[in-house]
Design a protein around this motif. Sequence first.
Motif, PDB file in Angstrom:
ATOM      1  N   PRO A   1      11.435  -1.436  -1.666  1.00 52.59           N
ATOM      2  CA  PRO A   1      10.515  -2.195  -0.813  1.00 52.59           C
ATOM      3  C   PRO A   1      10.929  -2.255   0.653  1.00 52.59           C
ATOM      4  O   PRO A   1      10.116  -2.608   1.500  1.00 52.59           O
ATOM      5  CB  PRO A   1      10.539  -3.597  -1.440  1.00 52.59           C
ATOM      6  CG  PRO A   1      11.885  -3.694  -2.072  1.00 52.59           C
ATOM      7  CD  PRO A   1      12.195  -2.311  -2.570  1.00 52.59           C
ATOM      8  N   GLU A   2      12.184  -1.896   0.945  1.00 50.00           N
ATOM      9  CA  GLU A   2      12.662  -1.937   2.324  1.00 50.00           C
ATOM     10  C   GLU A   2      12.624  -0.576   2.999  1.00 50.00           C
ATOM     11  O   GLU A   2      13.096  -0.438   4.134  1.00 50.00           O
ATOM     12  CB  GLU A   2      14.089  -2.501   2.352  1.00 50.00           C
ATOM     13  CG  GLU A   2      14.174  -3.967   1.979  1.00 50.00           C
ATOM     14  CD  GLU A   2      13.399  -4.863   2.950  1.00 50.00           C
ATOM     15  OE1 GLU A   2      13.489  -4.628   4.172  1.00 50.00           O
ATOM     16  OE2 GLU A   2      12.686  -5.761   2.488  1.00 50.00           O
TER      17      GLU A   2
ATOM     18  N   GLU B   1       3.187  -5.081  -0.891  1.00 47.64           N
ATOM     19  CA  GLU B   1       2.728  -6.459  -1.077  1.00 47.64           C
ATOM     20  C   GLU B   1       3.586  -7.222  -2.076  1.00 47.64           C
ATOM     21  O   GLU B   1       4.102  -8.295  -1.781  1.00 47.64           O
ATOM     22  CB  GLU B   1       1.270  -6.459  -1.547  1.00 47.64           C
ATOM     23  CG  GLU B   1       0.683  -7.849  -1.703  1.00 47.64           C
ATOM     24  CD  GLU B   1      -0.766  -7.814  -2.140  1.00 47.64           C
ATOM     25  OE1 GLU B   1      -1.111  -8.530  -3.097  1.00 47.64           O
ATOM     26  OE2 GLU B   1      -1.561  -7.059  -1.532  1.00 47.64           O
ATOM     27  N   GLN B   2       3.773  -6.672  -3.266  1.00 45.94           N
ATOM     28  CA  GLN B   2       4.598  -7.339  -4.269  1.00 45.94           C
ATOM     29  C   GLN B   2       4.905  -6.378  -5.401  1.00 45.94           C
ATOM     30  O   GLN B   2       4.232  -5.372  -5.595  1.00 45.94           O
ATOM     31  CB  GLN B   2       3.907  -8.582  -4.829  1.00 45.94           C
ATOM     32  CG  GLN B   2       2.557  -8.335  -5.474  1.00 45.94           C
ATOM     33  CD  GLN B   2       1.939  -9.586  -6.048  1.00 45.94           C
ATOM     34  OE1 GLN B   2       2.591 -10.344  -6.761  1.00 45.94           O
ATOM     35  NE2 GLN B   2       0.665  -9.820  -5.735  1.00 45.94           N
TER      36      GLN B   2
ATOM     37  N   ILE C   1       0.285  -1.832  -1.243  1.00 46.51           N
ATOM     38  CA  ILE C   1       0.855  -1.308  -2.483  1.00 46.51           C
ATOM     39  C   ILE C   1       1.453  -2.436  -3.310  1.00 46.51           C
ATOM     40  O   ILE C   1       2.212  -3.263  -2.799  1.00 46.51           O
ATOM     41  CB  ILE C   1       1.947  -0.265  -2.179  1.00 46.51           C
ATOM     42  CG1 ILE C   1       1.325   1.042  -1.691  1.00 46.51           C
ATOM     43  CG2 ILE C   1       2.821  -0.003  -3.395  1.00 46.51           C
ATOM     44  CD1 ILE C   1       0.607   1.835  -2.769  1.00 46.51           C
ATOM     45  N   LEU C   2       1.130  -2.447  -4.595  1.00 48.82           N
ATOM     46  CA  LEU C   2       1.804  -3.278  -5.580  1.00 48.82           C
ATOM     47  C   LEU C   2       2.516  -2.321  -6.533  1.00 48.82           C
ATOM     48  O   LEU C   2       1.991  -1.242  -6.841  1.00 48.82           O
ATOM     49  CB  LEU C   2       0.833  -4.150  -6.361  1.00 48.82           C
ATOM     50  CG  LEU C   2       0.138  -5.304  -5.609  1.00 48.82           C
ATOM     51  CD1 LEU C   2      -1.024  -4.797  -4.766  1.00 48.82           C
ATOM     52  CD2 LEU C   2      -0.361  -6.348  -6.604  1.00 48.82           C
ATOM     53  N   MET C   3       3.712  -2.697  -6.970  1.00 44.56           N
ATOM     54  CA  MET C   3       4.459  -1.833  -7.880  1.00 44.56           C
ATOM     55  C   MET C   3       4.759  -2.567  -9.170  1.00 44.56           C
ATOM     56  O   MET C   3       5.327  -3.661  -9.166  1.00 44.56           O
ATOM     57  CB  MET C   3       5.772  -1.385  -7.236  1.00 44.56           C
ATOM     58  CG  MET C   3       6.706  -0.614  -8.162  1.00 44.56           C
ATOM     59  SD  MET C   3       6.016   0.943  -8.830  1.00 44.56           S
ATOM     60  CE  MET C   3       5.955   1.956  -7.326  1.00 44.56           C
ATOM     61  N   GLY C   4       4.395  -1.966 -10.282  1.00 46.11           N
ATOM     62  CA  GLY C   4       4.782  -2.459 -11.598  1.00 46.11           C
ATOM     63  C   GLY C   4       5.784  -1.494 -12.202  1.00 46.11           C
ATOM     64  O   GLY C   4       5.454  -0.331 -12.456  1.00 46.11           O
TER      65      GLY C   4
ATOM     66  N   ALA D   1      -5.452  -9.089 -13.165  1.00 47.31           N
ATOM     67  CA  ALA D   1      -5.277 -10.455 -12.658  1.00 47.31           C
ATOM     68  C   ALA D   1      -5.182 -10.473 -11.137  1.00 47.31           C
ATOM     69  O   ALA D   1      -5.686 -11.391 -10.489  1.00 47.31           O
ATOM     70  CB  ALA D   1      -4.023 -11.081 -13.266  1.00 47.31           C
ATOM     71  N   GLU D   2      -4.551  -9.453 -10.567  1.00 42.90           N
ATOM     72  CA  GLU D   2      -4.376  -9.382  -9.118  1.00 42.90           C
ATOM     73  C   GLU D   2      -5.605  -8.830  -8.405  1.00 42.90           C
ATOM     74  O   GLU D   2      -5.641  -8.754  -7.175  1.00 42.90           O
ATOM     75  CB  GLU D   2      -3.162  -8.519  -8.785  1.00 42.90           C
ATOM     76  CG  GLU D   2      -1.828  -9.176  -9.093  1.00 42.90           C
ATOM     77  CD  GLU D   2      -1.562 -10.366  -8.191  1.00 42.90           C
ATOM     78  OE1 GLU D   2      -2.030 -10.373  -7.043  1.00 42.90           O
ATOM     79  OE2 GLU D   2      -0.886 -11.302  -8.654  1.00 42.90           O
ATOM     80  N   LYS D   3      -6.600  -8.406  -9.175  1.00 39.28           N
ATOM     81  CA  LYS D   3      -7.845  -7.866  -8.620  1.00 39.28           C
ATOM     82  C   LYS D   3      -7.587  -6.669  -7.696  1.00 39.28           C
ATOM     83  O   LYS D   3      -8.171  -6.552  -6.617  1.00 39.28           O
ATOM     84  CB  LYS D   3      -8.637  -8.956  -7.879  1.00 39.28           C
ATOM     85  CG  LYS D   3      -9.124 -10.076  -8.788  1.00 39.28           C
ATOM     86  CD  LYS D   3      -9.916 -11.115  -8.000  1.00 39.28           C
ATOM     87  CE  LYS D   3     -10.576 -12.143  -8.907  1.00 39.28           C
ATOM     88  NZ  LYS D   3      -9.646 -12.873  -9.762  1.00 39.28           N
TER      89      LYS D   3
END
Length: 560
Positions: free
Chosen positions: A172-173, A182-183, A233-236, A258-260
């Motif tokens: 993330p950095e 984003e998360q 970007i969201l990462m799972g 859930a995060e739409k």
Amino acid sequence: MNTAWILASVMLVAGLANADGQKSRRYLVTFKSKQGFSAMNNHWSQSEKSRKLQKPLQNINAVVLKSPSLQTVESLKNHPEVAAVQAEYFLPSPKPVNGFNPGKSVSTARTPSQFVKHFNWVDSSSDEATPIFHEGLKTPWGITAVNAGDAWVESKAGANARVLVLDTGIDPEHQDLKANFEQGKNFFESETGESDATDFLDKEGHGTHVAGTIAASYNEKNGFTGVAPKTKILMGRVCGKEGCSSIAISEGIDWGIAEKVDVISMSLGGPFGSADQKLAIDMAEKAGVLVIAASGNDGSGTVSFPAAYSSVYAVGAIGNDFKKTVFSQFGPELDIVAPGAAVVSAVPRGTGRDSVVKISIDGVSQEVKSSAFSGTKLVRIPVIKNLVHAGLGNPEDFAAIDFKGKFALIGRGEIRFSEKVANAMASGAAGALIYNNAPGLMQGSLSEDGSELDFPVVMVEQTAGAQLVEALAKGAVAAAEITTMASDYAMFDGTSMAAPHVAGVAALVLSANKNLTPAQVRAILTATAAPLGPNLENEYGAGNIQADKAVAAAIAHKAN
């Protein structure tokens, strides 16, 4: 709905301990209706013991069960309200075709001046304005191949879209990702059966590379960028060294709903699917989330899962010659293709390898384009050695020739890079200079176990190799100077690299028109692709994705 029966089933689950003390086996139970799911979940919340053994996934109407008894499993399979009961299984861990061994010398303390000196990369601008694309020295070829920059103005460079990547995690950095990250969340369990939701850091490099292709920030000074440089970007994290957990993938899809998010991108897959996986993806479709997946890398005429599902947009890979790559899977389910060979993108900081190579012929020196292989130690101080031609690097190519203290000049082809290097090391050579047998460069790994060879190995382009081979054949003295260094970037091959190009274009399309359904987006991407062929066995789907035309079509759809 037989609520009492479901409560009894839960009590069976809660009463089971993992007898052998090993990692608990998990099952995903998917219900046919929200009512069936709710009945199970209501009881789940009332018992502390049950809470530890069950996890609800309310957006896909499913429950994760830990260590259920065989009696419970069979009862659930036979119940009319249950759509699927699936034991956790693992898809192969996603890796680039030529491998990648993250370097151990992670350097996060380099100063900006050092970074610019070595790589000519600088931090991306934080300006919120829509960037104007100009191709630069570091622009990945796929960006121009899909006309991404030409779509930025009308789509606001993807600023109105959010993409969830389900992969190995993210750095993330990373300077090219931090503005758009984003998360993240980890869904992958450790060997002890525990899962730390905050442990989404990328230890493999694959997820960071995929995220960079989708949404790396645009660097106006050198042109490096993702397809949609303003998309969030969201990462799972759903994959580890053991593979990608089917349950972790379902949990990731549930989280994305859930995060739409607008798009879920999965550069992963395997030879078979399952009912629970399809049901989860169908729920994402109903929720308005477009799912995109890679077609697979075994080169066969069968598309892997989940890409093969009708509600998933399946992506194959082409090279910079706009021909199908040898590894790209194809077949009736393939929807589209995108750049998937020699794709440069981000990797966790310091884990990539860069190189500087100078060659000389009879004392006349020149710097040539090169790429360094992972799985080797850094060569921080330049090493200069004479070159000896070693053909294609087979054992017989080293016979009766003195390679001690010299660099072996080896052509690509016939055998694996690791075999060529092993033969060179056995001959006493001091390093290997491999020249390509096709235009351009490629990178790969020389190690599968994480070790690093104390042996410099680099690749140069086909033309440079031919020049050296000709000079040596004429009796000239040829030498090479090699330096390698840590990098925040790497070049990967794979349909894993093609899928994020399409996810990025989809983000541009949905940023331009948020009212499109997943089916409408798929139709637009298909209708605006540039046909390629011959396409007798659907090797190319609709063709190469085109961002500018797709965004224009999305805007026209909004006007209608």
